[in-house]
Design an enzyme around this catalytic site. Structure first.
Site: not given
Length: 290
Positions: A10-11, A58, A60, A100, A123, A127, A148
């Site tokens: 993941g990122q 996660a 996502t 968020d 989602y 979370k 974001w």
């Protein structure tokens, strides 16, 4: 400091992996950890000699979660809780990344960490469940809500805009959703610093916000991407109603980052600086917009 990281491709995990020069990392992706099996993941924590754990995993797929809420709830809710309890049993810090989307996006004021939560979809609910489980585990923990997320890795808004901007002269982009684009690199640095400080002072445990500034709309962010990339593509503003999705997105994703800076000394990052570094990364061999 040795850190056990759940996540590999993941990122955020990709950015954490690039920081092996400052810490020792043990990363586990889907090839070595089943994130839908909370007990198995907790057992990995129990067997590790790590000084801290970061959960960079996660579910996502925001829209798909409307159909797969049980799976999203397991990965985003049950597993983080199991990891937090395993960390508490060993007395080591646990850093969990949230979103968020736990808020309803009402109003225009930045959300504080103690504002009431009210997710709009599956989602966000999954979370929030994870947050509640981590808090219940207690001991040394930090829940870091961000928004974001962008990077040179995987699929994200920056890479999509670069691809579409190179193909088209004009794009329509949602302009009534406002938030803070956040570089995964900045999140990685924040997670490691928070883990380090929690190890020294567990009283800093709690929920924190970390998002890029200044706040901007998706359309404004797209213009910023094209400006830095030197792409001539017109961006036309549209409302969210013109781009319907299965899951409703929060219109207001502004978040108050002041507590994170006050307790950990981590300033709110400027997304324009993060974007500049992402564009540099994408110019390297092997990187391409997706």
């Amino acid at each position: 400091m040795k850190v056990l990281v759940f996540g590999k491709t993941g990122q955020l995990a990709c950015e954490l992996a690039r920081r092996t020069g400052t810490v020792t990392l043990e990363l586990h992706g889907r090839d070595t950890a089943d994130f839908s099996d909370p007990a198995a993941c907790a057992a990995m924590v129990a067997a590790s000699d790590a000084d801290a754990v970061i959960n960079a995993v996660a579910y996502t797929a925001v829209d798909k979660a409307e159909e797969e809420e049980a799976l999203a709830s397991m990965v985003n809710g049950e597993t983080p809780g199991a990891l937090a309890r395993a960390c508490a049993a060993k007395g080591i810090p646990f850093v969990h990344v949230s979103t968020d989307y736990v808020f309803d996006g009402a109003g225009e004021t930045p959300f504080a960490t103690d504002n009431p939560t009210a997710p709009l979809g599956a989602y966000g609910r999954s979370k929030l469940k994870g947050e509640e489980a981590v808090r219940a585990a207690g001991d040394a923990y930090a829940i870091l809500r961000t928004s974001w997320v962008v990077s040179a890795h995987g699929k994200n808004f920056v890479k999509t805009m670069l691809r579409l901007g190179a193909e088209r002269d004009r794009l329509t982009v949602v302009a009534d959703q406002i938030g803070g684009p956040t570089s995964a690199a900045d999140i990685a640095d924040a997670c490691l610093e928070i883990a380090r400080q929690l190890g020294e002072d567990p009283s800093k445990s709690g929920t924190y916000h970390f998002s890029g500034g200044p706040d901007v709309s998706w359309a404004g962010f797209a213009r910023g991407i094209f400006e830095q990339a030197g792409i001539s593509c017109e961006v036309a503003d549209i409302p969210s109603s013109a781009y319907p999705t299965p899951a409703k997105r929060p219109l207001n994703s502004r978040m108050d980052n002041s507590a994170t800076e006050a307790l950990f000394g981590i300033a709110r990052p400027d997304w324009r600086d993060g974007l500049r570094e992402i564009l540099k990364d994408l110019q390297k061999p092997g990187c391409a917009p997706q």
